[in-house]
Design an enzyme around this catalytic site. Structure first.
Site, PDB file in Angstrom:
ATOM      1  N   ALA A 245      34.928   7.669 -26.133  1.00 37.35           N
ATOM      2  CA  ALA A 245      36.311   7.778 -25.670  1.00 37.35           C
ATOM      3  C   ALA A 245      36.898   9.106 -26.097  1.00 37.35           C
ATOM      4  O   ALA A 245      36.565   9.623 -27.168  1.00 37.35           O
ATOM      5  CB  ALA A 245      37.155   6.659 -26.257  1.00 37.35           C
ATOM      6  N   ASP A 246      37.754   9.626 -25.253  1.00 38.67           N
ATOM      7  CA  ASP A 246      38.539  10.798 -25.641  1.00 38.67           C
ATOM      8  C   ASP A 246      39.935  10.392 -26.088  1.00 38.67           C
ATOM      9  O   ASP A 246      40.566  11.074 -26.882  1.00 38.67           O
ATOM     10  CB  ASP A 246      38.611  11.806 -24.496  1.00 38.67           C
ATOM     11  CG  ASP A 246      37.260  12.483 -24.373  1.00 38.67           C
ATOM     12  OD1 ASP A 246      36.383  11.921 -23.679  1.00 38.67           O
ATOM     13  OD2 ASP A 246      37.054  13.515 -25.030  1.00 38.67           O
ATOM     14  N   ARG A 247      40.420   9.285 -25.522  1.00 37.03           N
ATOM     15  CA  ARG A 247      41.712   8.756 -25.963  1.00 37.03           C
ATOM     16  C   ARG A 247      41.826   7.305 -25.511  1.00 37.03           C
ATOM     17  O   ARG A 247      41.621   6.997 -24.334  1.00 37.03           O
ATOM     18  CB  ARG A 247      42.848   9.581 -25.343  1.00 37.03           C
ATOM     19  CG  ARG A 247      44.192   9.325 -25.939  1.00 37.03           C
ATOM     20  CD  ARG A 247      45.289  10.112 -25.234  1.00 37.03           C
ATOM     21  NE  ARG A 247      45.201  11.556 -25.346  1.00 37.03           N
ATOM     22  CZ  ARG A 247      46.220  12.354 -25.674  1.00 37.03           C
ATOM     23  NH1 ARG A 247      47.401  11.837 -25.953  1.00 37.03           N
ATOM     24  NH2 ARG A 247      46.065  13.660 -25.693  1.00 37.03           N
ATOM     25  N   ALA A 255      40.525   6.864 -21.752  1.00 31.41           N
ATOM     26  CA  ALA A 255      40.098   8.093 -21.072  1.00 31.41           C
ATOM     27  C   ALA A 255      38.756   8.510 -21.637  1.00 31.41           C
ATOM     28  O   ALA A 255      38.568   8.570 -22.860  1.00 31.41           O
ATOM     29  CB  ALA A 255      41.118   9.207 -21.301  1.00 31.41           C
TER      30      ALA A 255
END
Ligand code: MRU
Length: 352
Positions: A245-247, A255
């Site tokens: 995950a990036d966020r 995201a």
């Protein structure tokens, strides 16, 4: 031994240039914040945890060599440089969270009259240095929780087949990896039959980086093109999908690398559990849903070219979002260093 994306020894920072992998293993020296911003923005280092660690270490290197007249001067310098580093790539939240925490630490140290300028600087730098070890410990905990969760749905001592997307391994973190850490742990437990990794167009993190790590670790693996995921799920009895995950938003919307969302949709259709593996530093408690996540758009040459070689017709328009948002209702669980959260539990954890 796993690959080292980040080398930090004797106040010197070097990163393995991921633009050159797998053809060449070359380290690039990062002499300060300006270099840190550039290597992150150009994606010579990438992956949400690695971005934060390299960004913060670039500041540590700069502070070690810099002179400040007063604590106030040091505090101002820290705040300005951290905010600049946050601007290098907008979607991954780890750098922003690290910046907020470090600015708050700088404020506390600045206000404490018992702390000298030298102590403030050394305390601040050692807090940044601790990030490297903490990230590896967190990844190992993620690996363990994730492996146990996946195996809890498998009868007896059966082996599992996992699909992953993008690169979430030693190259994207301080070491071990998040989603790739789960895969690594399954392999250590001798319960992994096979891992499939997507090519991950357009930047090919899967073909260039994950495949490289899997070969290096001698983990049984096969590379597929992104458009093969449905066929793979239909024919290869995939046990689970695990991605990074990036966020992660407060409701569990996540995201991650472009293409993750379509894999989650396909997993739902084929009844394959879809997991996100991420440290708490990827959870953005300030936003309630994925609608508020800024999606980075990258230059079109990353789509139209492979290296220097043009593959797309000249003159064609391009849209190159680097990430997409997978809705929480497609996610079976978010695997963190503190355990597994079902998306509604993430909201309770932070917003009750
Ligand atoms: O554009 P990238 O290569 O930085 O994107 C990386 C990803 O999307 C990863 O899945 C994510 O950052 C997690 S890395 C542990």
């Amino acid at each position: 031994m796993s690959l080292r994306a980040i080398k930090y020894e004797a106040n010197t920072l070097e990163i393995l240039d991921q633009l050159l992998l797998p053809a060449q293993s070359k380290y690039v020296q990062v002499k300060g914040v300006e270099d840190g911003w550039k290597v992150i923005n150009k994606m010579q280092v990438r992956g949400a945890p690695a971005i934060a660690i390299v960004g913060c270490l670039s500041l540590a290197v700069e502070l070690q060599n810099g002179n400040h007249d007063s604590k106030k001067d040091l505090r101002q310098d820290i705040e300005g440089k951290l905010n600049y580093l946050v601007s290098s790539r907008p979607t991954a939240v780890n750098m922003k969270i690290a910046a907020d925490e470090l600015i708050s630490l700088a404020n506390t140290l600045c206000e404490d009259e018992a702390v000298t300028l030298e102590t403030m600087k050394s305390n601040f730098i050692s807090t940044i240095e601790d990030m490297l070890n903490k990230d590896i410990a967190d990844n190992k905990a993620i690996g363990n929780y994730g492996a146990q969760e996946i195996l809890s749905h498998v009868p007896g001592d059966n082996l599992v087949r996992i699909l992953t997307h993008c690169n979430t391994g030693s190259l994207a973190t301080a070491g071990y990896g998040t989603a790739l850490g789960v895969i690594r742990r399954l392999n250590e437990l001798k319960r992994l039959e096979h891992v499939y990794c997507t090519e991950t167009r357009p930047y090919n993190q899967g073909a260039r980086l994950t495949a490289y790590e899997l070969v290096h670790e001698k983990i049984p693996a096969t590379l597929i093109v992104d458009s093969m995921v449905a066929a793979l799920m239909k024919t290869r009895n995939i046990s689970a999908v695990v991605v990074g995950a990036d966020r992660v938003a407060g409701n569990g919307d996540t995201a991650n690398k472009i293409g993750t969302y379509q894999i989650a949709v396909l997993a739902k259709y084929h009844n394959v559990p879809f997991y996100v593996a991420a440290p708490f530093t990827s959870i953005d408690t300030k936003i309630l849903s994925g609608d508020h996540i800024v999606i980075e758009e990258r230059p079109e040459h990353e789509m139209t070219h492979v290296g220097e070689h043009r593959i797309a017709a000249k003159g064609i328009g391009c849209w190159n979002p680097a990430f997409d948002v997978t809705p929480a209702n497609l996610i079976a669980g978010i695997i963190t260093e503190k355990g597994i959260f079902r998306p509604p539990e993430i909201r309770k954890e932070f917003f009750v």
